[in-house]
Design a protein around this motif. Structure first.
Motif, PDB file in Angstrom:
ATOM      1  N   PHE A   3      50.049 -13.587  65.625  1.00 24.96           N
ATOM      2  CA  PHE A   3      51.482 -13.166  65.522  1.00 24.96           C
ATOM      3  C   PHE A   3      51.420 -12.139  64.455  1.00 24.96           C
ATOM      4  N   ALA A   4      52.001 -10.808  64.910  1.00 26.60           N
ATOM      5  CA  ALA A   4      52.138 -10.042  63.868  1.00 26.60           C
ATOM      6  C   ALA A   4      53.525  -9.976  63.311  1.00 26.60           C
ATOM      7  N   PHE A   5      53.489  -9.853  62.030  1.00 27.79           N
ATOM      8  CA  PHE A   5      55.090  -9.944  61.263  1.00 27.79           C
ATOM      9  C   PHE A   5      55.129  -9.008  60.227  1.00 27.79           C
ATOM     10  N   LEU A   6      56.334  -8.808  59.725  1.00 28.67           N
ATOM     11  CA  LEU A   6      56.450  -7.691  58.335  1.00 28.67           C
ATOM     12  C   LEU A   6      56.019  -8.590  57.282  1.00 28.67           C
ATOM     13  N   LEU A  44      51.641  -5.441  68.666  1.00 28.25           N
ATOM     14  CA  LEU A  44      51.732  -5.957  69.853  1.00 28.25           C
ATOM     15  C   LEU A  44      51.517  -5.012  71.255  1.00 28.25           C
ATOM     16  N   ALA A  45      52.142  -3.933  71.034  1.00 29.68           N
ATOM     17  CA  ALA A  45      52.146  -2.917  72.118  1.00 29.68           C
ATOM     18  C   ALA A  45      50.717  -2.201  72.422  1.00 29.68           C
ATOM     19  N   HIS A  46      49.975  -2.106  71.262  1.00 29.49           N
ATOM     20  CA  HIS A  46      48.653  -1.630  71.399  1.00 29.49           C
ATOM     21  C   HIS A  46      47.637  -2.900  71.786  1.00 29.49           C
ATOM     22  N   GLY A  47      47.982  -4.245  71.806  1.00 37.75           N
ATOM     23  CA  GLY A  47      47.174  -5.024  71.987  1.00 37.75           C
ATOM     24  C   GLY A  47      46.235  -5.759  71.037  1.00 37.75           C
ATOM     25  N   ASP A  50      48.775 -10.958  69.875  1.00 34.99           N
ATOM     26  CA  ASP A  50      49.346 -11.490  71.245  1.00 34.99           C
ATOM     27  C   ASP A  50      50.971 -11.674  71.120  1.00 34.99           C
ATOM     28  N   ALA A  51      51.681 -11.513  69.899  1.00 31.19           N
ATOM     29  CA  ALA A  51      52.884 -11.905  69.818  1.00 31.19           C
ATOM     30  C   ALA A  51      53.493 -10.910  68.730  1.00 31.19           C
ATOM     31  N   ALA A  52      54.761 -10.579  68.494  1.00 33.69           N
ATOM     32  CA  ALA A  52      55.285  -9.799  67.258  1.00 33.69           C
ATOM     33  C   ALA A  52      56.761 -10.548  67.067  1.00 33.69           C
ATOM     34  N   VAL A  53      56.809 -10.608  65.697  1.00 31.19           N
ATOM     35  CA  VAL A  53      58.008 -11.309  65.350  1.00 31.19           C
ATOM     36  C   VAL A  53      58.778 -10.354  64.427  1.00 31.19           C
ATOM     37  N   VAL A  54      60.090 -10.263  64.826  1.00 33.55           N
ATOM     38  CA  VAL A  54      60.819  -8.847  64.176  1.00 33.55           C
ATOM     39  C   VAL A  54      62.366  -9.502  63.995  1.00 33.55           C
ATOM     40  N   LEU A 179      58.506 -11.403  70.134  1.00 31.38           N
ATOM     41  CA  LEU A 179      58.120 -10.407  71.588  1.00 31.38           C
ATOM     42  C   LEU A 179      56.935 -10.875  71.941  1.00 31.38           C
ATOM     43  N   ARG A 180      56.575 -10.595  73.471  1.00 31.11           N
ATOM     44  CA  ARG A 180      55.242 -10.849  73.982  1.00 31.11           C
ATOM     45  C   ARG A 180      55.191  -9.975  75.127  1.00 31.11           C
ATOM     46  N   ARG A 181      53.823  -9.532  75.556  1.00 29.43           N
ATOM     47  CA  ARG A 181      53.788  -8.778  76.690  1.00 29.43           C
ATOM     48  C   ARG A 181      53.567  -9.802  77.741  1.00 29.43           C
ATOM     49  N   ALA A 182      54.597 -10.077  78.571  1.00 24.41           N
ATOM     50  CA  ALA A 182      54.468 -11.105  79.695  1.00 24.41           C
ATOM     51  C   ALA A 182      55.903 -10.698  80.610  1.00 24.41           C
ATOM     52  N   PRO A 183      56.003 -11.253  81.805  1.00 22.41           N
ATOM     53  CA  PRO A 183      57.029 -11.114  82.806  1.00 22.41           C
ATOM     54  C   PRO A 183      58.178 -11.574  82.063  1.00 22.41           C
ATOM     55  N   ARG A 184      59.358 -10.793  82.499  1.00 22.24           N
ATOM     56  CA  ARG A 184      60.638 -11.222  81.797  1.00 22.24           C
ATOM     57  C   ARG A 184      61.184 -12.258  82.791  1.00 22.24           C
TER      58      ARG A 184
END
Length: 275
Positions: A3-6, A44-47, A50-54, A179-184
């Motif tokens: 999980f990416a976070f600030l 997240l966008a660059h892989g 697996d997830a991003a919290v903003v 945020l995830r890279r997954a179907p909406r």
């Protein structure tokens, strides 16, 4: 899951990431701090995560523009879940409050405590930092600097709690997105989307918004951001409250698409309010 976070450690973003990982039933999340909100989304966008919290919106200061701009730049990302987190700021330092001549924090936190600072530290210089926890790190050991951050950040950096809480509005809270890279999904109590119009002409935005009203969809938020291409061209970010089933949202999008130069649906998702 990563999980990416600030970052660094001790930000409200870290608190939100831990809560969202628990809601997603991720037993052992790896929390990966980033140096800015754009960097969180890009991880997240660059892989690399697996997830991003903003943070997307604060109840006092409104939308977080760097988050909105990053979402528009990465329309392939999906909002999987939202969390409303109470924000309780503390004034942290290593010396007495009487000696504080500089106060460091994220610009949003400084704004959320502006009246308290005017009343209690009117002569202190206010210096912006990339995050509240970074402010706490920078003031550690200083006798004349203080930080506005969470109590957790104070503990991480061995700081004294000089005052708490200091936010001007007791009900201060921030909405965070997972945020995830997954179907909406088209199912959920809330949906987020953004669009730009074909042309700036009278009634264009009204016609677009009518697509929601005609389907009985309530907008809980609308915000504009400049497209950065030319003066007077804007991107509109909208949150919708959804009824049961996906049909009303699908029909609204069918009516909206012909009116838009660009349309990005970030998905429908559940929202948890901790405040």
């Amino acid at each position: 899951m990563r999980f990416a976070f600030l970052g660094p450690v001790g930000t409200y973003g870290e608190q939100a990431a831990r809560q969202l990982a628990e809601l997603e039933e991720v037993a052992r999340p790896e929390l990966v701090p980033q140096s800015g909100i754009r960097a969180v989304v890009q991880a997240l966008a660059h892989g690399s995560c697996d997830a991003a919290v903003v943070p997307v919106e604060n109840s006092v200061e409104g939308g977080v523009t760097s988050c909105l701009d990053s979402l528009w730049e990465h329309p392939d990302l999906t909002v999987a879940r939202a969390l409303v987190l109470p924000i309780r700021h503390a004034l942290l330092g290593s010396g007495p409050i009487e000696g504080v001549s500089e106060v460091l924090s994220h610009p949003q936190a400084l704004a959320q405590c502006s009246q308290w600072l005017a009343d209690h530290l009117p002569r202190a210089l206010q210096l912006p930092t990339s995050s509240t926890a970074e402010a706490a790190r920078l003031v550690a050991g200083s006798r004349f600097r203080a930080a506005i951050a969470s109590q957790q950040a104070g503990g991480e950096h061995g700081l004294l709690e000089l005052a708490y809480p200091i936010n001007d509005v007791p009900g201060n809270c921030t909405r965070f997105l997972l945020l995830r890279r997954a179907p909406r999904s088209l199912h959920g109590p809330m949906a987020s989307l953004a669009f730009s119009m074909h042309s700036n002409k009278p009634g264009a935005l009204l016609e677009a918004l009518a697509c929601f009203a005609q389907r009985g969809l309530n907008m809980s938020r609308i915000e504009s951001r400049p497209s950065k291409r030319e003066m007077g061209e804007y991107i509109f970010f909208v949150d919708l409250e959804l009824p049961e089933g996906s049909a009303p949202l699908e029909h609204a999008l069918e009516g909206l698409r012909p009116l838009c130069a660009h349309l990005a649906l970030f998905g429908a998702y559940p929202i948890t309010n901790l405040s």
